[in-house]
Design a protein around this motif. Structure first.
Motif, PDB file in Angstrom:
ATOM      1  N   THR A 108      64.124   9.323 -35.434  1.00  9.21           N
ATOM      2  CA  THR A 108      64.039   8.551 -33.879  1.00  9.21           C
ATOM      3  C   THR A 108      65.294   8.556 -33.306  1.00  9.21           C
ATOM      4  O   THR A 108      65.377   9.000 -32.151  1.00  9.21           O
ATOM      5  CB  THR A 108      63.195   7.479 -34.009  1.00  9.21           C
ATOM      6  N   ARG A 152      69.311  13.532 -27.345  1.00  7.00           N
ATOM      7  CA  ARG A 152      68.675  13.593 -25.824  1.00  7.00           C
ATOM      8  C   ARG A 152      69.925  12.921 -24.932  1.00  7.00           C
ATOM      9  O   ARG A 152      70.026  13.384 -23.822  1.00  7.00           O
ATOM     10  CB  ARG A 152      67.581  12.991 -25.417  1.00  7.00           C
ATOM     11  N   ASP A 199      67.046  11.839 -32.548  1.00  5.66           N
ATOM     12  CA  ASP A 199      66.392  12.576 -31.477  1.00  5.66           C
ATOM     13  C   ASP A 199      66.657  11.786 -30.297  1.00  5.66           C
ATOM     14  O   ASP A 199      67.267  12.500 -29.135  1.00  5.66           O
ATOM     15  CB  ASP A 199      65.045  12.379 -31.544  1.00  5.66           C
TER      16      ASP A 199
END
Length: 76
Positions: free
Chosen positions: A16, A23, A19
């Motif tokens: 998580t 981003r 990711d």
């Protein structure tokens, strides 16, 4: 079983975080500052959530370990 739960928690947290960081970098490259602020908030929330989940898991592990140890003591 409990160690596998700890490993799974850590692996999920890492995936998580990776990711969200990916981003964040993409948003910074594209000068999308509203998106950057949103992702930064998500990173902070994710960190707090993962810390709480891991702490709860460690507490359960400690309780189970203590109960097992007490059972062994009774055998003496």
């Amino acid at each position: 079983k409990e160690m596998n739960n700890h490993r799974n928690l850590i692996n999920t947290a890492i995936i998580t975080a990776e990711d969200l960081h990916g981003r964040l970098l993409a948003a910074l490259r594209n000068n999308e500052y509203e998106v950057v602020n949103s992702i930064a908030s998500a990173l902070i929330l994710n960190k707090e959530t993962e810390i709480n989940a891991f702490q709860k898991s460690l507490n359960i592990f400690d309780e189970n370990k203590s109960l097992t140890f007490k059972k062994f003591q009774k055998l003496n």
